[in-house]
Each structure stands twice: as structure tokens, then as C-alpha cells.
Motif scaffolding. Structure first.
Motif, PDB file in Angstrom:
ATOM      1  N   TYR A  18      20.831 -32.750  20.380  1.00 30.96           N
ATOM      2  CA  TYR A  18      20.019 -32.495  19.189  1.00 30.96           C
ATOM      3  C   TYR A  18      20.873 -32.193  17.967  1.00 30.96           C
ATOM      4  N   GLY A  70      18.024 -36.339  22.112  1.00 35.32           N
ATOM      5  CA  GLY A  70      17.340 -36.208  23.391  1.00 35.32           C
ATOM      6  C   GLY A  70      17.283 -37.500  24.178  1.00 35.32           C
ATOM      7  N   ALA A  99      13.229 -37.949  25.329  1.00 35.49           N
ATOM      8  CA  ALA A  99      12.583 -36.637  25.357  1.00 35.49           C
ATOM      9  C   ALA A  99      11.079 -36.813  25.179  1.00 35.49           C
ATOM     10  N   PRO A 101       8.541 -34.116  24.066  1.00 31.61           N
ATOM     11  CA  PRO A 101       8.198 -32.745  23.679  1.00 31.61           C
ATOM     12  C   PRO A 101       6.712 -32.419  23.816  1.00 31.61           C
ATOM     13  N   GLU A 105       8.993 -28.268  26.173  1.00 30.86           N
ATOM     14  CA  GLU A 105      10.168 -28.149  25.310  1.00 30.86           C
ATOM     15  C   GLU A 105      11.370 -28.952  25.820  1.00 30.86           C
ATOM     16  N   SER A 106      11.539 -29.012  27.132  1.00 27.27           N
ATOM     17  CA  SER A 106      12.697 -29.724  27.684  1.00 27.27           C
ATOM     18  C   SER A 106      12.283 -30.937  28.511  1.00 27.27           C
TER      19      SER A 106
END
Length: 127
Positions: A18, A70, A99, A101, A105-106
Motif C-alpha cells: 500500500y 494490494g 485486495a 476491502p 480489511e485484509s
């Protein structure tokens, strides 16, 4: 011209942290892909010629889809033409994980189909 190295390929895989986000929406600048292409070209030159070589030029660069922090990306370079001292290399950078989201969050997903984000044609020169 020899076809001795034509078809030789190298792939690098990397997670984009990030801290590399440069624009809104966690976008990463296109130079990130070009940097990876340079690393791939260096390994290709070492593999085929025993020297890091020098990147001489790009004749074509296409930014086809965004790269985001990500992402896990793969950069591949394949030698398509072998000259006496130069090599033409076709590059592709694909996103293989992204990613997510909205799920957490992860959270992240392995993509069913990689997304082609950047393509290029370049020339490297070896001694």
C-alpha cells in the motif's frame, strides 16, 4: 541473426504494498510495471548472455487496466528476436490476486482469470 535465445522467458511475481499507492483508489503509477519489466529484462540478459545488459528502448507500451496496491502481479518477458548484440523482448504484466476491502480489511482474492494490466515491446543490448 541467430534465433538461439528466441522463446526464452522469465517471470517475476510481486505483491504491491500500500505504500506504493500513488493516486486515489489505491492506484499505482504505470512506471511500476516498467520497473518490473526492467528487472525481468536484466534476468533475461544474465540468463542468456551472462551480463546484465542495458535497456535501450521501448517501441510500444500499453496500459490496459489499473494496477492497485494490494495486487499480486506477474511480469513476464519473452525474447522474440535475437540479434548480434540486441534482443527484442515482449513484456506482459498481469494481476493474479486483488485486495477485496468490501469483504474485510485484509481480504483478497485469487482471480479466476488474470487481468492484463500492461504490455510492452522493448529492446535490450548486451556486450
Amino acid at each position: 541473426m541467430s534465433a538461439g535465445h528466441d522463446g526464452t522467458a522469465v517471470t517475476h511475481r510481486r505483491y504491491i504494498p500500500y505504500s506504493h499507492a500513488h493516486y486515489g483508489g489505491d492506484l499505482v503509477d504505470g512506471a511500476y510495471a516498467l520497473g518490473m519489466f526492467g528487472d525481468v529484462a536484466t534476468e533475461l540478459c544474465i540468463l542468456t548472455d551472462g551480463d546484465e545488459g542495458l535497456f535501450a528502448s521501448y517501441s510500444d507500451v500499453q496500459f490496459k487496466a489499473p494496477i492497485r496496491a494490494g495486487d499480486v502481479v506477474e511480469a513476464t518477458g519473452t525474447i522474440t528476436r535475437t540479434g548480434t548484440r540486441s534482443r527484442t523482448v515482449e513484456f506482459t504484466l498481469v494481476v493474479v490476486c486483488r485486495a477485496d476491502p468490501d469483504k474485510g480489511e485484509s481480504a483478497a482474492n485469487v482471480l479466476d482469470e488474470p487481468i492484463t494490466a500492461t504490455t510492452a515491446t522493448g529492446t535490450v543490448v548486451v556486450p
